[in-house]
Design an enzyme around this catalytic site. Structure first.
Site, short mmCIF file in Angstrom:
data_model
loop_
_atom_site.label_atom_id
_atom_site.label_comp_id
_atom_site.label_asym_id
_atom_site.label_seq_id
_atom_site.Cartn_x
_atom_site.Cartn_y
_atom_site.Cartn_z
N GLY A 1 0.83 -1.21 0.00
CA GLY A 1 0.00 0.00 0.00
C GLY A 1 0.86 1.26 0.00
O GLY A 1 2.09 1.21 -0.12
N ASP B 1 -0.36 12.80 14.93
CA ASP B 1 -1.12 13.89 15.55
C ASP B 1 -0.18 14.79 16.35
O ASP B 1 -0.29 16.02 16.32
CB ASP B 1 -2.20 13.31 16.46
CG ASP B 1 -3.00 12.24 15.73
OD1 ASP B 1 -3.76 12.60 14.83
OD2 ASP B 1 -2.84 11.05 16.04
N HIS C 1 -6.88 8.17 18.36
CA HIS C 1 -6.45 8.73 17.07
C HIS C 1 -7.71 8.93 16.22
O HIS C 1 -8.02 8.15 15.34
CB HIS C 1 -5.46 7.80 16.37
CG HIS C 1 -5.20 8.20 14.94
ND1 HIS C 1 -4.53 9.34 14.61
CD2 HIS C 1 -5.56 7.63 13.77
CE1 HIS C 1 -4.49 9.46 13.29
NE2 HIS C 1 -5.10 8.43 12.76
P1 NAI Z 1 -3.53 1.52 1.33
O1 NAI Z 1 -4.92 1.08 1.03
O2 NAI Z 1 -2.74 2.22 0.28
O3 NAI Z 1 -2.68 0.26 1.80
C1 NAI Z 1 -3.16 -0.69 2.70
C2 NAI Z 1 -2.56 -2.02 2.29
O4 NAI Z 1 -2.87 -2.97 3.31
C3 NAI Z 1 -3.12 -2.57 0.98
O5 NAI Z 1 -2.04 -2.87 0.10
C4 NAI Z 1 -3.87 -3.83 1.41
O6 NAI Z 1 -3.78 -4.87 0.45
C5 NAI Z 1 -3.10 -4.19 2.69
N1 NAI Z 1 -3.85 -5.07 3.59
C6 NAI Z 1 -5.19 -5.10 3.84
N2 NAI Z 1 -5.48 -6.09 4.69
C7 NAI Z 1 -4.31 -6.68 5.02
C8 NAI Z 1 -3.97 -7.78 5.85
N3 NAI Z 1 -4.91 -8.47 6.50
N4 NAI Z 1 -2.68 -8.13 5.96
C9 NAI Z 1 -1.74 -7.46 5.27
N5 NAI Z 1 -2.00 -6.43 4.44
C10 NAI Z 1 -3.27 -6.04 4.32
O7 NAI Z 1 -3.64 2.42 2.65
P2 NAI Z 1 -2.53 3.38 3.30
O8 NAI Z 1 -2.72 4.76 2.78
O9 NAI Z 1 -1.21 2.74 3.19
O10 NAI Z 1 -3.03 3.40 4.83
C11 NAI Z 1 -2.94 2.25 5.64
C12 NAI Z 1 -3.69 2.45 6.94
O11 NAI Z 1 -3.10 3.45 7.73
C13 NAI Z 1 -5.16 2.86 6.78
O12 NAI Z 1 -5.92 2.10 7.71
C14 NAI Z 1 -5.15 4.30 7.19
O13 NAI Z 1 -6.41 4.70 7.70
C15 NAI Z 1 -4.12 4.28 8.28
N6 NAI Z 1 -3.55 5.57 8.66
C16 NAI Z 1 -3.24 5.76 9.97
C17 NAI Z 1 -2.67 6.94 10.41
C18 NAI Z 1 -2.33 7.14 11.85
O14 NAI Z 1 -1.87 8.23 12.19
N7 NAI Z 1 -2.51 6.18 12.75
C19 NAI Z 1 -2.39 8.02 9.46
C20 NAI Z 1 -2.69 7.72 8.09
C21 NAI Z 1 -3.27 6.52 7.72
#
Ligand code: NAI
Length: 326
Positions: free
Chosen positions: A14, A159, A187
């Protein structure tokens, strides 16, 4: 740490995964002298993305990167791991209720917690980035009874960094001059970015900005910054989320440069937060362990803001309990 250190990244195919991988490989996660072995976990739909990133990592010729393995099997991905970055999660789809979201993520983080319990190294440390991060961390932790619970954390460093950025811009000082900021709670938009103990160049921030700006602009802007980024950029925070993840782990292992930073970790009852809830606190890294900073005085406004965010976390815990996910 033994050398090399085994690091597991989920969601490696991702966006945040892509931004993280090159910084991990270059030594920014653990330190400039620490070789790393990467184990990347994806679901079948994301495997090609992770494999492509692995090819590019090879092309980066990183001296500290010993190996990269891509798998869709949790038992393999968490085998012997010492640092697990749980980024992959199930995003909220159209028409999806919050209960559906919690259930979908429970189905990911429960088994991953169990795989960590069974296969990870005894010094395993975990940071959950995938949302809803605090409750996902709680679910994973509850499935890993043999791992000390404070090794499970969730990311609120983004944050925290957002709060530092806003203060630095307002006061026209470098970020490094600001200290003593805390993110409390979840968060989510209910979080409480707290500057009551913050200083800029040694001067209390409260002497430098007015109350009106703090309550009407600063707090809502930090708490809703994720939505602002989506609105301006057209997609969610990626580079800043990866950067905050690097900061979180780097400071956990090496110690933070400020008095404290913000970390979501299982509550020990500090500041009235119910035991076990994964809530954000002021924390300092001591000998590679996060410790909640004790004894900070909180005024009535701070207490009520913390209580509101903690209430949201308690509701999320009740919901996942009701779904049989804990
Ligand atoms: P993305 O959709 O680009 O990537 C997520 C990846 O996780 C995808 O490639 C997907 O195939 C994979 N995935 C889904 N289920 C999985 C599993 N069971 N095992 C392994 N891989 C799996 O999303 P992005 O932009 O990379 O964001 C990832 C997460 O981070 C989201 O939940 C987003 O809300 C969260 N996030 C958290 C932040 C924080 O401050 N805590 C800040 C920004 C995003």
């Amino acid at each position: 740490f033994s050398s090399p250190v085994t690091v597991t990244l989920t969601g490696a195919g991702g966006q945040i995964g892509y931004a993280l991988l090159f910084r991990i490989a270059s030594g920014q996660l653990l330190g400039p002298d620490v070789p790393v072995r990467l184990q990347l976990l994806e679901i079948p739909a994301g495997i090609a993305g992770a494999e492509g990133a692995a090819l590019e990592l090879e092309d980066g010729a990183f001296p500290l990167l010993d190996s990269v393995e891509v798998t869709d099997r949790a038992a393999r991905a968490f085998n012997g791991t010492q640092m697990a970055l749980l980024v992959g999660s199930r995003p909220r789809g159209p028409g999806m209720e919050r209960a559906d979201l919690l259930a979908a993520n429970g189905a990911i983080f429960g088994p991953q917690g169990a795989a960590i319990n069974e296969h990870a190294a005894s010094d395993i440390r975990v940071v959950v980035v995938g949302n809803p991060a605090n409750t996902n961390a709680l679910i994973a932790q509850s499935h890993a009874p043999d791992v000390p619970r404070e090794r499970f954390t969730a990311l609120t460093r983004l944050d925290h960094n957002r709060a530092l950025g806003q203060l630095a811009a307002r006061l026209t000082v470098p970020v490094r001059d600001i200290d003593g900021v805390t993110i409390w709670g979840n968060h989510s938009a209910s979080q409480y970015p707290d500057v009551s103990h913050a200083t800029a160049g040694g001067t209390p921030v409260r002497d430098l900005v007015d109350e009106e700006w703090l309550t009407r602009e600063f707090i809502p802007r930090v708490a809703n910054r994720g939505a602002e980024i989506i609105e301006v950029r057209g997609s969610s925070s990626v580079g800043s989320a990866a950067s905050a993840t690097i900061d979180h782990v780097h400071d956990w292992v090496n110690g933070q440069r400020s008095r404290w930073t913000s970390v979501a970790l299982p509550s020990d009852g500090s500041y009235g937060v119910p035991d076990g809830l994964v809530s954000s606190f002021p924390a300092e890294s001591v000998d590679g362990q996060w410790r909640i900073v004790q004894g900070l005085e909180l005024d009535e406004f701070s207490k009520s803001r913390i209580a509101a965010s903690v209430a949201e976390l308690a509701t999320e815990r009740e919901q996942v309990q009701g779904l049989g996910l804990l």
